[in-house]
Design a protein around this motif. Structure first.
Motif, PDB file in Angstrom:
ATOM      1  N   GLU A  53      -3.036  -5.990   0.508  1.00 59.74           N
ATOM      2  CA  GLU A  53      -1.918  -5.508  -0.302  1.00 59.74           C
ATOM      3  C   GLU A  53      -2.214  -5.524  -1.801  1.00 59.74           C
ATOM      4  OE1 GLU A  53       1.579  -7.616   1.014  1.00 59.74           O
ATOM      5  OE2 GLU A  53       1.362  -6.840   3.047  1.00 59.74           O
ATOM      6  N   ALA A  54      -3.398  -5.032  -2.147  1.00 57.34           N
ATOM      7  CA  ALA A  54      -3.827  -5.004  -3.543  1.00 57.34           C
ATOM      8  C   ALA A  54      -3.418  -3.732  -4.273  1.00 57.34           C
ATOM      9  CB  ALA A  54      -5.343  -5.164  -3.624  1.00 57.34           C
ATOM     10  N   ILE A  55      -2.847  -2.769  -3.567  1.00 62.35           N
ATOM     11  CA  ILE A  55      -2.436  -1.512  -4.185  1.00 62.35           C
ATOM     12  C   ILE A  55      -0.917  -1.496  -4.275  1.00 62.35           C
ATOM     13  CG2 ILE A  55      -2.456   1.000  -4.019  1.00 62.35           C
ATOM     14  CD1 ILE A  55      -5.102   0.698  -2.420  1.00 62.35           C
ATOM     15  N   LYS A  56      -0.438  -1.269  -5.495  1.00 60.98           N
ATOM     16  CA  LYS A  56       1.002  -1.306  -5.763  1.00 60.98           C
ATOM     17  C   LYS A  56       1.399  -0.104  -6.616  1.00 60.98           C
ATOM     18  CE  LYS A  56       1.452  -5.615  -4.240  1.00 60.98           C
ATOM     19  NZ  LYS A  56       2.074  -5.879  -2.995  1.00 60.98           N
ATOM     20  N   PRO A  57       2.659   0.315  -6.541  1.00 56.32           N
ATOM     21  CA  PRO A  57       3.133   1.313  -7.504  1.00 56.32           C
ATOM     22  C   PRO A  57       3.165   0.664  -8.890  1.00 56.32           C
ATOM     23  CG  PRO A  57       4.805   0.865  -5.811  1.00 56.32           C
ATOM     24  CD  PRO A  57       3.671  -0.070  -5.577  1.00 56.32           C
ATOM     25  N   ASP A  58       2.932   1.443  -9.915  1.00 51.74           N
ATOM     26  CA  ASP A  58       2.917   0.851 -11.265  1.00 51.74           C
ATOM     27  C   ASP A  58       4.269   0.267 -11.658  1.00 51.74           C
ATOM     28  OD1 ASP A  58       4.263   3.250 -11.780  1.00 51.74           O
ATOM     29  OD2 ASP A  58       3.084   3.727 -13.560  1.00 51.74           O
ATOM     30  N   THR A  59       5.310   0.604 -10.948  1.00 52.80           N
ATOM     31  CA  THR A  59       6.623   0.016 -11.209  1.00 52.80           C
ATOM     32  C   THR A  59       6.668  -1.464 -10.814  1.00 52.80           C
ATOM     33  OG1 THR A  59       7.411   0.805  -9.062  1.00 52.80           O
ATOM     34  CG2 THR A  59       7.881   2.190 -10.991  1.00 52.80           C
ATOM     35  N   GLU A  60       5.664  -1.914 -10.063  1.00 47.77           N
ATOM     36  CA  GLU A  60       5.562  -3.324  -9.671  1.00 47.77           C
ATOM     37  C   GLU A  60       4.513  -4.079 -10.488  1.00 47.77           C
ATOM     38  OE1 GLU A  60       5.283  -3.969  -5.425  1.00 47.77           O
ATOM     39  OE2 GLU A  60       6.637  -2.295  -5.026  1.00 47.77           O
ATOM     40  N   ASP A  61       4.065  -3.493 -11.565  1.00 49.43           N
ATOM     41  CA  ASP A  61       3.093  -4.131 -12.458  1.00 49.43           C
ATOM     42  C   ASP A  61       3.743  -5.348 -13.123  1.00 49.43           C
ATOM     43  OD1 ASP A  61       0.881  -4.663 -14.076  1.00 49.43           O
ATOM     44  OD2 ASP A  61       0.885  -2.704 -15.059  1.00 49.43           O
TER      45      ASP A  61
END
Length: 113
Positions: A53-61
């Motif tokens: 789960e290392a890929i996230k939407p940038d809204t979860e930065d």
């Protein structure tokens, strides 16, 4: 919006995401991958492919946007990767670890394709 790679990738570097990306927007560092935010088309097909789960939407930065900045900066200097390779042999011992940016991140580029 774009997708970003966060510290869960460091020292794990699974590359399942690379195989499914329709626009080849992944770039390879020595011990992690990043996404070029200007090339990402926000399709989201890469996100469920990552086993850590290392890929996230940038809204979860993070609030300071550090992961978007890191992805943006290194995608300009690291080589493009479009084919899956073998992840590191010791990846499982780092899969659940947190705080990997400060401990293990390398600015060195990977091999690319």
């Amino acid at each position: 919006m774009t997708y970003i790679v966060v510290d869960a990738c460091i020292r794990c570097k699974y590359m399942d995401c690379v195989e499914v990306c329709p626009v080849d927007c992944f770039y390879e560092g020595e011990n992690m991958l990043v996404i070029h935010p200007e090339e990402c088309i926000d399709c989201g097909v890469c996100e469920p492919e990552c086993p850590v789960e290392a890929i996230k939407p940038d809204t979860e930065d993070d609030p300071d946007g550090k992961w978007l900045k890191l992805n943006s900066d290194y995608s300009k200097t690291w080589p493009n990767i479009t084919r899956m390779k073998e992840p590191p042999a010791d990846r499982e011992q780092f899969a659940q670890e947190t705080g990997k940016l400060e401990k293990y991140f390398s600015t060195n580029p990977g091999a690319g394709d």
